[in-house]
Design an enzyme around this catalytic site. Structure first.
Site, PDB file in Angstrom:
ATOM      1  N   CYS A   6       0.847  -1.201   0.000  1.00  0.00           N
ATOM      2  CA  CYS A   6       0.000   0.000   0.000  1.00  0.00           C
ATOM      3  C   CYS A   6       0.879   1.247   0.000  1.00  0.00           C
ATOM      4  CB  CYS A   6      -0.919   0.012   1.223  1.00  0.00           C
ATOM      5  SG  CYS A   6      -2.367  -1.055   1.087  1.00  0.00           S
ATOM      6  N   HIS A  45      -6.401  -2.784  -0.979  1.00  0.00           N
ATOM      7  CA  HIS A  45      -5.717  -3.801  -0.182  1.00  0.00           C
ATOM      8  C   HIS A  45      -6.580  -5.052  -0.021  1.00  0.00           C
ATOM      9  CE1 HIS A  45      -2.949  -5.267   2.974  1.00  0.00           C
ATOM     10  NE2 HIS A  45      -4.060  -5.826   3.447  1.00  0.00           N
ATOM     11  N   ASN A  86       1.685 -16.450  -4.509  1.00  0.00           N
ATOM     12  CA  ASN A  86       1.955 -17.167  -3.266  1.00  0.00           C
ATOM     13  C   ASN A  86       0.894 -16.790  -2.236  1.00  0.00           C
ATOM     14  OD1 ASN A  86       4.336 -18.289  -4.344  1.00  0.00           O
ATOM     15  ND2 ASN A  86       5.512 -16.468  -3.778  1.00  0.00           N
ATOM     16  N   HIS A  97      -0.225  -8.410   1.054  1.00  0.00           N
ATOM     17  CA  HIS A  97      -1.019  -7.598   0.137  1.00  0.00           C
ATOM     18  C   HIS A  97      -1.014  -8.384  -1.171  1.00  0.00           C
ATOM     19  CE1 HIS A  97      -2.138  -3.397  -1.626  1.00  0.00           C
ATOM     20  NE2 HIS A  97      -2.176  -4.276  -2.633  1.00  0.00           N
ATOM     21  N   HIS A  99      -0.549  -9.992  -4.494  1.00  0.00           N
ATOM     22  CA  HIS A  99       0.319  -9.593  -5.600  1.00  0.00           C
ATOM     23  C   HIS A  99       0.548 -10.758  -6.541  1.00  0.00           C
ATOM     24  CE1 HIS A  99       2.779 -10.852  -2.164  1.00  0.00           C
ATOM     25  NE2 HIS A  99       3.653 -11.324  -3.024  1.00  0.00           N
ATOM     26  N   HIS A 101       3.182 -12.297  -9.195  1.00  0.00           N
ATOM     27  CA  HIS A 101       4.541 -12.286  -9.731  1.00  0.00           C
ATOM     28  C   HIS A 101       4.461 -12.615 -11.223  1.00  0.00           C
ATOM     29  CE1 HIS A 101       6.778 -12.726  -5.767  1.00  0.00           C
ATOM     30  NE2 HIS A 101       5.605 -13.202  -5.396  1.00  0.00           N
TER      31      HIS A 101
HETATM   32  P1  5GP Z   1       5.920 -13.048  -1.721  1.00  0.00           P
HETATM   33  O1  5GP Z   1       7.073 -13.762  -1.066  1.00  0.00           O
HETATM   34  O2  5GP Z   1       5.029 -12.391  -0.679  1.00  0.00           O
HETATM   35  O3  5GP Z   1       5.153 -13.874  -2.708  1.00  0.00           O
HETATM   36  O4  5GP Z   1       6.557 -11.904  -2.601  1.00  0.00           O
HETATM   37  C1  5GP Z   1       6.978 -10.685  -2.074  1.00  0.00           C
HETATM   38  C2  5GP Z   1       7.974 -10.103  -3.045  1.00  0.00           C
HETATM   39  O5  5GP Z   1       8.125  -8.741  -2.732  1.00  0.00           O
HETATM   40  C3  5GP Z   1       9.350 -10.755  -2.992  1.00  0.00           C
HETATM   41  O6  5GP Z   1       9.697 -11.275  -4.262  1.00  0.00           O
HETATM   42  C4  5GP Z   1      10.266  -9.599  -2.583  1.00  0.00           C
HETATM   43  O7  5GP Z   1      11.520  -9.647  -3.235  1.00  0.00           O
HETATM   44  C5  5GP Z   1       9.463  -8.378  -2.965  1.00  0.00           C
HETATM   45  N1  5GP Z   1       9.704  -7.198  -2.148  1.00  0.00           N
HETATM   46  C6  5GP Z   1       9.767  -7.145  -0.788  1.00  0.00           C
HETATM   47  N2  5GP Z   1       9.968  -5.890  -0.375  1.00  0.00           N
HETATM   48  C7  5GP Z   1      10.036  -5.120  -1.493  1.00  0.00           C
HETATM   49  C8  5GP Z   1      10.235  -3.712  -1.710  1.00  0.00           C
HETATM   50  O8  5GP Z   1      10.400  -2.918  -0.788  1.00  0.00           O
HETATM   51  N3  5GP Z   1      10.257  -3.292  -3.004  1.00  0.00           N
HETATM   52  C9  5GP Z   1      10.098  -4.158  -4.055  1.00  0.00           C
HETATM   53  N4  5GP Z   1      10.153  -3.641  -5.277  1.00  0.00           N
HETATM   54  N5  5GP Z   1       9.894  -5.469  -3.890  1.00  0.00           N
HETATM   55  C10 5GP Z   1       9.868  -5.947  -2.622  1.00  0.00           C
HETATM   56 ZN    ZN Z   2      -1.751  -3.261   1.298  1.00  0.00          ZN
END
Ligand code: 5GP
Ligand code: ZN
Length: 113
Positions: A6, A45, A86, A97, A99, A101
């Protein structure tokens, strides 16, 4: 709200933006796992897939259309790519939040570990 994504959407934390519209925001992952690694998030969110309901169906559907357009813009639409969401601890979710990939630019192994 103290949610990391957010805050990125609001511009309070810098990010490398690759796309934005009224509903969605996309930026490059800070720790890329492939030559293309983009995160696409709904601006509203939702903590995870588990928080979705009928009212969020439209933005999720739109997200897939945008992901396809981003893949085309990255030049990976023909070679192939992976869209990953994920969910929860065992799913490897680290940011609560929702997302998407978008990963590509190299051959991706399957199944994931
Ligand atoms: P998850 O593990 O929740 O599926 O993916 C979270 C993703 O967010 C990870 O791939 C991580 O590298 C990325 N990430 C975490 N913090 C930040 C940030 O501050 N900026 C950016 N651009 N990516 C982030
Ligand atoms: Zn959020």
């Amino acid at each position: 709200m103290d949610c990391l994504f957010c805050r990125i959407v609001r511009g309070e934390i810098p990010s490398t933006k690759v796309y934005e519209d009224d509903d969605l925001y996309a930026f490059r992952d800070i720790d890329p796992k492939a030559p293309t690694h983009i995160l696409l998030v709904p601006k509203v969110h939702h903590s995870s897939v588990n928080a979705l309901d009928e009212s969020s169906a439209a933005v999720v559907a739109k997200a897939y259309v945008v992901l396809k357009q981003l893949a085309e813009a990255e030049g990976i639409a023909q070679s192939g790519y992976r869209i990953v969401v994920n969910t929860g601890k065992d799913g490897g979710q680290s940011v609560d939040h929702l997302h998407f990939h978008l990963l590509g630019g190299r051959s991706l192994s399957w199944p994931p570990g």
